[in-house]
Enzyme design. Sequence first.
Site, short mmCIF file in Angstrom:
data_model
loop_
_atom_site.label_atom_id
_atom_site.label_comp_id
_atom_site.label_asym_id
_atom_site.label_seq_id
_atom_site.Cartn_x
_atom_site.Cartn_y
_atom_site.Cartn_z
N LYS A 13 4.10 26.08 -39.12
CA LYS A 13 5.41 26.31 -38.48
C LYS A 13 6.01 24.99 -37.99
O LYS A 13 7.17 24.68 -38.24
CB LYS A 13 5.28 27.29 -37.30
CG LYS A 13 4.67 28.64 -37.65
CD LYS A 13 4.58 29.57 -36.46
CE LYS A 13 3.68 29.08 -35.35
NZ LYS A 13 2.23 29.00 -35.71
N ARG A 88 6.53 35.55 -29.24
CA ARG A 88 5.11 35.70 -29.51
C ARG A 88 4.63 37.12 -29.26
O ARG A 88 3.48 37.44 -29.49
CB ARG A 88 4.42 34.76 -28.55
CG ARG A 88 3.16 34.11 -28.93
CD ARG A 88 3.28 32.98 -29.88
NE ARG A 88 2.11 32.16 -29.84
CZ ARG A 88 2.12 30.86 -30.05
NH1 ARG A 88 3.23 30.23 -30.31
NH2 ARG A 88 1.00 30.18 -30.02
N ARG A 127 -6.41 18.82 -37.85
CA ARG A 127 -5.09 18.33 -37.35
C ARG A 127 -5.27 17.21 -36.32
O ARG A 127 -6.15 17.26 -35.47
CB ARG A 127 -4.33 19.49 -36.71
CG ARG A 127 -3.04 19.01 -36.04
CD ARG A 127 -2.11 20.13 -35.69
NE ARG A 127 -2.71 21.13 -34.84
CZ ARG A 127 -2.11 22.28 -34.53
NH1 ARG A 127 -0.91 22.54 -35.01
NH2 ARG A 127 -2.71 23.16 -33.76
N ARG A 160 -5.93 18.30 -30.47
CA ARG A 160 -5.55 19.23 -29.39
C ARG A 160 -6.77 19.91 -28.80
O ARG A 160 -7.70 20.23 -29.53
CB ARG A 160 -4.59 20.29 -29.95
CG ARG A 160 -3.14 19.95 -29.71
CD ARG A 160 -2.17 20.83 -30.43
NE ARG A 160 -2.37 22.26 -30.27
CZ ARG A 160 -1.54 23.18 -30.76
NH1 ARG A 160 -0.47 22.80 -31.45
NH2 ARG A 160 -1.77 24.46 -30.58
N ARG A 171 -7.37 32.24 -30.63
CA ARG A 171 -5.93 32.21 -30.93
C ARG A 171 -5.60 33.16 -32.08
O ARG A 171 -4.56 33.81 -32.07
CB ARG A 171 -5.50 30.78 -31.27
CG ARG A 171 -5.44 29.89 -30.04
CD ARG A 171 -5.52 28.42 -30.39
NE ARG A 171 -4.43 27.95 -31.18
CZ ARG A 171 -4.47 26.82 -31.90
NH1 ARG A 171 -5.56 26.08 -31.92
NH2 ARG A 171 -3.41 26.44 -32.58
P1 AP5 Z 1 1.22 22.83 -38.02
O1 AP5 Z 1 2.55 22.66 -38.67
O2 AP5 Z 1 0.92 22.00 -36.80
O3 AP5 Z 1 0.93 24.40 -37.75
P2 AP5 Z 1 1.57 25.41 -36.72
O4 AP5 Z 1 1.84 26.69 -37.43
O5 AP5 Z 1 2.71 24.78 -35.99
O6 AP5 Z 1 0.29 25.64 -35.81
P3 AP5 Z 1 0.08 25.61 -34.22
O7 AP5 Z 1 -1.42 25.56 -34.03
O8 AP5 Z 1 0.85 24.54 -33.54
O9 AP5 Z 1 0.59 26.98 -33.82
P4 AP5 Z 1 0.19 27.78 -32.60
O10 AP5 Z 1 1.13 28.88 -32.73
O11 AP5 Z 1 -1.23 28.16 -32.46
O12 AP5 Z 1 0.33 26.72 -31.39
P5 AP5 Z 1 1.48 26.47 -30.34
O13 AP5 Z 1 1.56 25.02 -30.13
O14 AP5 Z 1 2.72 27.22 -30.68
O15 AP5 Z 1 0.11 22.54 -39.15
C1 AP5 Z 1 -1.28 22.58 -38.85
C2 AP5 Z 1 -2.00 21.49 -39.65
O16 AP5 Z 1 -1.87 21.76 -41.06
C3 AP5 Z 1 -1.44 20.07 -39.47
O17 AP5 Z 1 -2.48 19.17 -39.47
C4 AP5 Z 1 -0.50 19.85 -40.67
O18 AP5 Z 1 -0.42 18.49 -41.04
C5 AP5 Z 1 -1.18 20.69 -41.75
N1 AP5 Z 1 -0.23 21.37 -42.65
C6 AP5 Z 1 0.90 22.04 -42.28
N2 AP5 Z 1 1.49 22.59 -43.36
C7 AP5 Z 1 0.70 22.27 -44.44
C8 AP5 Z 1 0.77 22.58 -45.83
N3 AP5 Z 1 1.75 23.35 -46.33
N4 AP5 Z 1 -0.20 22.11 -46.63
C9 AP5 Z 1 -1.22 21.37 -46.13
N5 AP5 Z 1 -1.35 21.05 -44.83
C10 AP5 Z 1 -0.40 21.49 -43.98
O19 AP5 Z 1 0.88 27.19 -29.03
C11 AP5 Z 1 -0.21 26.66 -28.33
C12 AP5 Z 1 -0.45 27.49 -27.08
O20 AP5 Z 1 0.71 27.44 -26.22
C13 AP5 Z 1 -0.68 28.99 -27.32
O21 AP5 Z 1 -2.04 29.27 -27.62
C14 AP5 Z 1 -0.25 29.57 -25.96
O22 AP5 Z 1 -1.24 29.38 -24.98
C15 AP5 Z 1 0.95 28.71 -25.60
N6 AP5 Z 1 2.22 29.27 -26.11
C16 AP5 Z 1 3.04 28.71 -27.04
N7 AP5 Z 1 4.11 29.49 -27.25
C17 AP5 Z 1 3.97 30.56 -26.44
C18 AP5 Z 1 4.75 31.73 -26.22
N8 AP5 Z 1 5.89 31.96 -26.89
N9 AP5 Z 1 4.30 32.64 -25.32
C19 AP5 Z 1 3.15 32.45 -24.63
N10 AP5 Z 1 2.35 31.36 -24.80
C20 AP5 Z 1 2.76 30.43 -25.70
#
Ligand code: AP5
Length: 218
Positions: A13, A88, A127, A160, A171
């Site tokens: 994402k 979410r 990552r 991270r 997660r």
């Molecule tokens: P990346 O693009 O970083 O993936 P992502 O989908 O953004 O994954 P996240 O882990 O950031 O999502 P998440 O939803 O768990 O975490 P968030 O920060 O929102 O890609 C991942 C890796 O793959 C990278 O190394 C990239 O280079 C590689 N890659 C990407 N695309 C690729 C491809 N096509 N091919 C090959 N490689 C690729 O949330 C973290 C925490 O914050 C949550 O656990 C929660 O505690 C809190 N939080 C966040 N939002 C909320 C909310 N709305 N409500 C409540 N708590 C929340």
Amino acid sequence: MRIILLGPPGAGKGTQADILSDHYNIAHIATGDLLREEVDNDTALGQKAKEYMRKGELVPDSLVIKMVLKRLENPDTKNGFILDGFPRNINQARELSAGLKDKKIEIDLTVYLETSEEVIIKRLSGRRICRSCRAVYHIVNVPPKVEGVCDRCGGELYQRVDDNSQTIKKRLMVYEQETASLIDFYKGLDKLYVASGDIDAQQLFHNLTEVFGKKIAA
Ligand code: AP5
């Protein structure tokens, strides 16, 4: 364009939102990044959010929804925005709809990045993120030119705290319990496009711009 990106942790994402926001000159709003900034700055919100994030649990809606609705008032959203990691759960989705209705704006499309668990685990465990500019790398898929150093700004790359195998499992569980039902929610609103998150990032970007192009032309 006003877009929501849905998908499990590691679906890509953030990676897609980064490229799409540059391409369309729209704001990239990532709740995970906003919350990590609050934690890094040791704000009251950051102090409350920190433990939930470390454990891979959702930060309470009462904290997150206010933060996002306030962020949507920023002038950089006038041209459009991509929401990455929000909503979410159903409550967040309903509050978002109500908040946008008040502002008389509508989401154009929700994109669900359908991604296999095997791919997710490989992506999250490899990552790396830049401490200064937050650019995202992967030790195999998107390696930096110099190990541990950001190509863009020379900053230090780090892993991270929630990208360890135990928290990744948690997660994924939270995603299934709380977030996966949003797929049906947006399907019901006739606003859902399903794309494979398993494919190459540039190919996925290309596919998505084709879909958005048709939407803009319609
Ligand atoms: P990346 O693009 O970083 O993936 P992502 O989908 O953004 O994954 P996240 O882990 O950031 O999502 P998440 O939803 O768990 O975490 P968030 O920060 O929102 O890609 C991942 C890796 O793959 C990278 O190394 C990239 O280079 C590689 N890659 C990407 N695309 C690729 C491809 N096509 N091919 C090959 N490689 C690729 O949330 C973290 C925490 O914050 C949550 O656990 C929660 O505690 C809190 N939080 C966040 N939002 C909320 C909310 N709305 N409500 C409540 N708590 C929340």
